[in-house]
Design a protein around this motif. Structure first.
Motif: not given
Length: 158
Positions: A47-69
């Motif tokens: 839904m949000e990412h365009r371009g090469r799929l990277t580990a960072e792109a996936v990991i940054s979207r994992i809901d781990d319970g931390r609130p956004g900034p």
């Protein structure tokens, strides 16, 4: 659909298909995370990412319970009377921002907090460190009680 197929389909939908070896490495980079969390993050990537799929792109979207900034900044106390239940990353970022708040530099404090918090959360996620929450109890007894209740502790127990 198995996870490798989901990774391949997501990479294609994001606009940059990956080779079989690249998909295998990406799956290996993600293997420390629960599969349902990865699948939810892949959905967000579609839904949000365009371009090469990277580990960072996936990991940054994992809901781990931390609130956004921004939510994390809104949660922190503005003085010593306030209490909060916060993550280790929030506490560390507050340590950077606190001297600026004490000097009346609210905008600089917010900017410093956000920058430090984003970096700390990114590192924790990359390292697979789960969110750890703890109370920080201020001088106001009512605020302390509310923070302890939010943490699921009885404020009147010893």
């Amino acid at each position: 659909m198995n996870l490798q197929d989901a990774l391949a389909a997501t990479a294609e939908l994001c606009g940059a298909p990956l080779s079989t070896p690249a998909l295998a490495l990406l799956a290996l980079d993600l293997d420390q995370y629960p599969e349902p969390a990865i699948r939810a993050a892949l959905r967000r990537c579609r839904m949000e990412h365009r371009g090469r799929l990277t580990a960072e792109a996936v990991i940054s979207r994992i809901d781990d319970g931390r609130p956004g900034p921004e939510e994390a900044w809104a949660m922190i106390p503005r003085d010593e009377s306030g209490s909060v239940v916060w993550s280790e990353e929030m506490a560390a970022a507050y340590g950077v921002a606190s001297p600026l708040l004490a000097q009346g530099e609210a905008i600089a404090a917010r900017m410093a907090f956000l920058e430090h918090y984003r970096a700390a959360v990114a590192k924790a996620r990359l390292d697979g460190v789960p969110a750890r929450w703890r109370p920080s109890l201020g001088r106001d007894p009512l605020a302390r009680e509310q923070a302890l209740r939010a943490l699921g502790r009885d404020p009147h127990a010893d």
